[in-house]
Every structure is written in C-alpha cells, then in structure tokens.
Design a protein around this motif. Structure first.
Motif, mmCIF file in Angstrom:
data_model
loop_
_atom_site.group_PDB
_atom_site.id
_atom_site.type_symbol
_atom_site.label_atom_id
_atom_site.label_comp_id
_atom_site.label_asym_id
_atom_site.label_seq_id
_atom_site.Cartn_x
_atom_site.Cartn_y
_atom_site.Cartn_z
ATOM 1 N N ASN A 288 0.862 -1.170 0.000
ATOM 2 C CA ASN A 288 0.000 0.000 0.000
ATOM 3 C C ASN A 288 0.907 1.231 0.000
ATOM 4 O O ASN A 288 1.458 1.617 1.025
ATOM 5 N N HIS A 299 11.673 10.407 9.153
ATOM 6 C CA HIS A 299 10.211 10.321 9.189
ATOM 7 C C HIS A 299 9.691 11.402 10.111
ATOM 8 O O HIS A 299 10.339 11.778 11.088
ATOM 9 N N ASP A 300 8.524 11.897 9.768
ATOM 10 C CA ASP A 300 7.855 12.811 10.672
ATOM 11 C C ASP A 300 7.507 12.074 11.930
ATOM 12 O O ASP A 300 7.153 10.908 11.896
ATOM 13 N N ASP A 301 7.574 12.751 13.021
ATOM 14 C CA ASP A 301 7.128 12.132 14.253
ATOM 15 C C ASP A 301 5.623 12.371 14.374
ATOM 16 O O ASP A 301 4.949 12.677 13.396
ATOM 17 N N VAL A 305 -0.426 13.478 11.654
ATOM 18 C CA VAL A 305 -0.364 12.452 10.625
ATOM 19 C C VAL A 305 -0.490 13.150 9.280
ATOM 20 O O VAL A 305 -1.456 13.862 9.031
ATOM 21 N N TYR A 307 -0.874 11.899 5.746
ATOM 22 C CA TYR A 307 -1.105 10.588 5.157
ATOM 23 C C TYR A 307 -0.246 10.337 3.931
ATOM 24 O O TYR A 307 -0.073 9.234 3.507
ATOM 25 N N ARG A 310 4.884 10.073 3.507
ATOM 26 C CA ARG A 310 5.819 8.965 3.290
ATOM 27 C C ARG A 310 6.200 8.917 1.808
ATOM 28 O O ARG A 310 5.490 9.449 0.960
ATOM 29 N N HIS B 160 4.151 3.755 15.468
ATOM 30 C CA HIS B 160 4.975 4.899 15.836
ATOM 31 C C HIS B 160 6.308 4.349 16.336
ATOM 32 O O HIS B 160 6.348 3.639 17.332
ATOM 33 N N TYR B 272 5.108 7.199 10.946
ATOM 34 C CA TYR B 272 3.940 7.217 11.830
ATOM 35 C C TYR B 272 2.658 6.928 11.039
ATOM 36 O O TYR B 272 2.482 7.392 9.917
ATOM 37 N N SER B 273 1.759 6.159 11.636
ATOM 38 C CA SER B 273 0.444 5.946 11.024
ATOM 39 C C SER B 273 -0.525 5.447 12.081
ATOM 40 O O SER B 273 -0.123 4.783 13.035
ATOM 41 N N ARG B 274 -1.792 5.778 11.903
ATOM 42 C CA ARG B 274 -2.805 5.133 12.725
ATOM 43 C C ARG B 274 -3.633 4.148 11.897
ATOM 44 O O ARG B 274 -4.518 3.494 12.435
ATOM 45 N N GLU B 287 -6.885 5.406 5.834
ATOM 46 C CA GLU B 287 -5.934 6.473 6.108
ATOM 47 C C GLU B 287 -4.689 6.334 5.239
ATOM 48 O O GLU B 287 -4.120 7.330 4.785
ATOM 49 N N ASN B 288 -4.264 5.093 5.047
ATOM 50 C CA ASN B 288 -3.108 4.842 4.207
ATOM 51 C C ASN B 288 -3.496 5.198 2.778
ATOM 52 O O ASN B 288 -4.176 4.428 2.094
#
Lengths: 405, 405
Positions: A288, A299-301, A305, A307, A310, B160, B272-274, B287-288
C-alpha cells in the motif's frame, strides 16, 4: 526432447486464462482437455485451434484423461472442491501434477495430498502465481540481501471485490457461490500467505505453530443483491443470507517467532490489493504505497499524521539491484497472465518437469498453505480459539533447506 | 463566571505538551502543578510564567493537590501506571477529572474507575485526542451520513517508532521503558480504538464481546540497541532482552457483529500511522492513502496490482461537506497540539465542565478502552486464547443513546 504432453482439467475461467500461458512454451503441448461440461470442452478446443495449435482430444471423465498415455502432466484448473480428489488420482497414476490455488475443505485433504505424494513420489506443485509477483520477488530479494534485518512480521490480504462473481447466475457455474452461502473462513489464503511463507521459510527451518481467525458479520453480499433487486440475474439469491463474513482476519504464530496476519476481504466495495507487508528490525516494505522504509530514513514524528508524506512508490528505486532479470525483461505476451506472474510460474514448473528438479512449491507447501482455510473455519466456529497447525513435514522441516522460487 | 481552576499532575513530556493548550481557554487557570520530581515543578512554573500567566503553586504530593480548595479540575498527565490511582483519588474528592491515555495494568483497575464514578458521580473524561482527529471526524460524519452503508469492520494502529524513547537514558525518566522490558500486550490501544469505538457505538447500543491478541517476537529494541552500542546513553540496556513483541495484533468481536482489528507497532523502523480504516457495505476509508472508495467507483480488477492507481488523497473532496467547521477554521495556535486535535479535545472537555454536560468520553469508554491492554496481555500469555471483554455498563449499553464527540 519429447514434448511435454499436458492434460488440462477445468475449462472455466481459470482454464481459459491459463491455456495461452501453457502454449507459450514451445515444448509444451495440450493433448487432452476435460470438464464436466461438454460445451466448455468444445470451446477450449476451438480456442486452442485459433491459436494455431493442434486440437486436443476431450473427455468428461478426469480419470480417463489422467490414465491416458498421451498425458505426462495434469494441470488442475477446476473448482476448489475438486482439486484434491483430482490431484490424488493424478499422483497415483504417476502424472506430474500442477494444481490451481484454493483452500482446503478439511485438514484431512491436506494429509491425503502429503501421504499420496510420499507413497507415489509423483511431483506436485501448487500454482501460486503470487509467489512470482513483481513486488513479492523484489522484496524477497531485498530480504535475502538483509536490507530489512531480521523479519519479525508479515501481513498480506486477498482484497478483491468479488460480489459480482459470487452473485453470478447459474449459467456462469461459479464455484465460489456455495462457499459464500455456506462457509465462514479464509477461503483463499494462498495468494497472500504463499509469498510470505517462502520469505520466512515455512517447512524449511520454520513452521506455523497455531492460528486464530475472526470474522466480521456478513452483510456485503446481501446489501449488494438487495441494491440490485430489479436487475440481478440470479433471482434465487434475493433474500438469501450468506455465512461468509465480509472480513476475515487470521493471526499465525510461527516457530521462529514471526507473527503473520492475513485478511480475506472479498464482499465489500474496494480496490484490489494484496496488502503485502514485510517488517524487519531494519526496514519495511508496504504494498500500500509501494513504500520501502529503512532504518535511518527520516520520518515525521507524531505531531500530525500526514497521510501522504511517506515516500510513495520508492520501492522502484531498488529494482535495478533487486528485481529479477526476468521481470525487467518481461514481454507483452508474458504480461497477459496476471501481469506476468502466471508465465513465470509456469516457466518454473516446466523447468522442474524438464530437469526433474524439486518443485518450487511442493506438496508440503501446498498442504500447509491450503490447510489455513480449514483451520480458520475451525477457529471461527470456536469463537476465535487458537488452533494448532499440523506439521505436514513430520519434523523434516527442521533440516530441510531453503528453496526459493 | 468563575475561572476553572486546574491542578495538573505529571509534568513530563505530556504535561509540557498539554499546558499551552489548557492556557488557550480564557476561563481556565492552572492553580497548582504537581510531580514527584521537584525540578519538573519549577520548570513548569517557569514555562507558565513565560506565557504571561500567574505562577501556580506546586506540590510533590498529588493527594495534597487534589484536596486543595483552589483546584476544581484535576488533569492527570503522569506515567501510565499512576493514572488510575490518581483518578480514583480525584473522583473521591469530587474533583472533575481528565486523564491522559494509556492502557490498564489490570481489568480490576477499570472496574475501580467505574465503581468509583458510580459511587461519587464525579465526571471523568479520557483525554483521547485522536477522537478529535481530522480524518477521524471527517469519516465519522461520512459514516453518520450513511455514505459507507452498514459498518462491518474497522481497523486502526498505533504505529509509531518509539525506539529512541523506549531506550532513553534514566535522566529522561521515560515511563515506557519498564513496560517494554517486562510486558507483552497492546500497551496503547486507545488512539486507534477510541475513534472506532465512537463510530460503532461501543457502550451505547453495542459492546465488545471478546478479543484475541497475538504478538510477534521482540527483536526491534535489541537490534536498535546493539546497532548503537558505542553511543547509547543508557548502558544498562545493552544485552537486555525485551518482552514486548514488536507487532501485536488484536481482533475484537462486537455484539452487533463488527470485527475490529488493532495493531501496536512501536519498535521497528517505520513512519507514523494510525492506519485508520472503516469498512461498510457501501464504501471504505483508508488512512493509508487518505482514500475514500464508494460502491460503484471504478476499480481495476485483478489483472495486475497497480499499487498507486487508487485515488490517493481523494478524501479531501469530501471535506467541504463533512469536515467539522472547527477543523476548517483551525488557527495556527490550535494546530500546535498534535495538529489541532488536542485543542478540540480540551475544548469539548471544558465545555462539558462549564455546562455540566455528560463527558464525551466517559468512564465507561475509559474503562472499556483501557481494558484492552490487560485483556490483550492475558490473551497473548494464553497463546492467543479469546478473552471475554467485561461489560462495564452492566447491561446499560443496551439502552444508552449515542453520544458523538
């Protein structure tokens, strides 16, 4: 060298897709075709002739086909529930066997495959084309080169909106319909699990120990049919309830400590994905986004978010070094079969046939991967109870060496 | 109206991030600050003065702080393991309580929260900022408008890379370290589960019935530390093994048939991702990719996976109609706290305090969401056995009405 004489059984959709790929190999000839429906046999003969090849014979009886002297190799493209029965007969008659993917109805079926193989030593290969996928092989090579460090987790999905196929009319003779009406399991685990199993050496130094599965409610098919009440061809399905949960998730624990998760996701609106994901101590790949992220990449912390921040599609940067040459040099004709992976799979199969080498996806892989269906069904039925996964190698996995596709 | 007098306990990272947000409300004043470390108290007083506000008092004893007459509201930003103890004391003393997120050490802790609330009727809110996230609220509104049809599945993750924080030196007093050394569970489930629980009405018409969790091996921290042997500040960690699996997956079955999956993913290299995902019979949000896909949208079929062909970031097209106004009109000062969601969360909290309205994330939500940690720990310890989820509402969920944040 003599031609490899192929008997094909199962001439529906899968047979039609696979036939042109078989005929791309100059030393392969389709001598007999077989289906329970005679019209399919005539149709297939016509298609083969149209491609400039000699018309094969046909029969409605797979046993007769398997017994024939002009069949060296049996390719099984029939409905899921007939795969094992036909494969057993084929192995018993000493015919090298290639079997399309699908899940097992029971764990016993998987043992039958293993036992019959061990009695007859007839080579058998599961036709798991996704093991030959572009991303799957790129990432496999990156894993082998150590870019991701030690692998601790993989994830995959069969995420494919099949609502049209599952609700098809009887004239399509679609084998999936009854499964969706009557079963609740990960009914198609090998597209996602196969490439993962190869990466983490299942049956060759590693094995699945246990799995749990849980299913969501089944609402996708009923909503789909209800929304199309006026137009749907298969009137019998109106008002029917389906047993197959829309989303099934399976968590597998492996002896070497990896945890693998699988998703079946076929009856809700969505785009196609296999969600192929590999996670190691030094990096990740996620289908994905076609994203590679290696330790040390910035990477952003968690402040917000974003989306899309990345690096999308950056896996392509690794292709020069890690994509197999055959994927780099793919021809338009090869691309026809699922983007190329069908051709590369049959190429590997026929190479093993010609050179009498071990099948790259052997009977132990076939049994273990197909068993996930039956085991997931049991776990769901028992409310998500963990189910032990049999060791179809009977301990031999401890010393069997890696065999990459 | 009198000012709302806030006592703040826990002045580490979380306290420092939250303080400026508290002081954005003109009717909120921080009267007392508290930490077990005196230097943190002095630091916080200085920071508050620098922002042009009156210096608060300080104490090292949270009970003393809670008892004071100039504290109406207790905000708990301390280490995970102290949240419940302090919240219980605060409720017993009748002080409106806001508690930062974290998992529960035991199910009993969650019952203690519920029982103490029911005895004292002191309002308490879990400060789950992700319930106020931009994507979470956009999608929640789309769900309520019926765009996704009936919801059958949701997924979320706390993904994270916390390896630096978990391996921090003693001088950082980082509360996570011992958890990672000694426990194995989804230790931080509320960021992902909270917004999902609100969407599927957990404790208000629906409830969690059971969950299973499985963990991968724990290799990420050891690899990280080993790779930094020469430079790592916390020498005690070299050669230590961690119990916390790198990836933990939890599957939750809900009474209304939804299956929810959660992932904890904090000790491997990643962005980071949720992974916030909502699946219904008529559409999805992922979200991805920030992707919305509705029934009838065109999609490539399975001929070849094109990882990027889906519409990326098309959720933005729905913002005009479905994004809450406060997100549309966000100010730079509001954005400071995790992109805005912290401000909107405190806004909702103080609104409920001022108007004496029910807390938008109440004690039953707090208990149920935090319990996932303890339940996942039990399930993992038992090899992935399903664990029943207590109904903290004792049956009241059947008739409690929806309360959206």
């Amino acid at each position: 060298m003599d031609k490899i004489k192929v008997g094909m059984v199962g001439l529906g959709g899968r047979g039609e897709v696979n036939m042109p790929r078989l005929l791309m190999f100059p030393d392969v000839e389709i001598t007999v075709v077989c289906d329970v429906y005679e019209d399919r046999c005539h149709n297939m003969i016509k298609l083969i002739e149209e491609k400039g090849h000699k018309a094969p014979d046909f029969t409605l009886d797979y046993k007769e086909m398997i017994a024939r002297a002009d069949v060296d190799v049996v390719c099984i493209f029939s409905s899921w529930e007939s795969h094992v029965e036909i494969a057993l007969e084929s192995m018993r008659k000493g015919k090298i066997t290639a079997v399309e993917v699908g899940g097992a109805a029971s764990v016993q079926e998987c043992w039958d495959l293993v036992n019959t193989y061990e009695e007859t030593k007839t080579p058998i290969m599961l036709l798991e084309n996704c093991c030959y996928g572009r991303a799957e092989l790129l990432v496999r090579n990156m894993v082998r080169a150590g870019l991701f460090g030690e692998i601790v987790h993989c994830h995959g999905a069969y995420a494919h909106d099949l609502r049209r196929q599952v609700s098809a009319g009887k004239e399509e003779r679609h084998y999936r319909q009854n499964h969706y009406l009557n079963r609740n399991c990960d009914n198609y685990p090998t597209h996602d699990f196969g490439p993962i199993a190869k990466i983490i050496d299942i049956n060759r130094g590693n094995r699945m120990v246990s799995l749990v599965s849980m299913a969501s409610k089944a609402r996708g098919m009923e909503q789909y049919i209800n929304d199309r009440k006026e137009t749907i061809v298969n009137r019998d399905l109106i008002g029917k309830s389906f047993q197959q949960g829309d989303i099934v998730k399976t968590l597998i624990t492996c002896e070497n400590g990896e945890m693998v998760s699988l998703t079946l996701d076929t009856t809700l609106p969505r785009f196609y994905s296999r969600e192929f994901t590999v996670r190691g101590t030094k990096g990740l790949y996620e289908e994905n986004g076609n994203t590679v992220f290696l330790d040390g990449d910035s990477h952003d912390d968690y402040v917000a978010v974003d989306y899309l921040k990345r690096e999308l599609d950056n896996a392509t940067k690794f292709e020069d070094e890690y994509l197999p040459d055959f994927w780099k040099n793919i021809t338009p004709e090869q691309i026809e079969g699922h983007g190329g992976m069908d051709y590369f799979m049959f190429d590997a199969f026929f190479k093993a046939v010609r050179e009498k080498k071990p099948m790259p996806i052997d009977v132990y892989d076939t049994a273990a991967w197909m068993a996930i269906t039956a085991l997931s069904e049991e776990s769901i039925r028992k409310g998500g109870t963990p189910v032990e996964v049999p060791d179809f190698t009977r301990g031999a996995y401890k010393t069997r060496e890696r065999l990459d596709v």
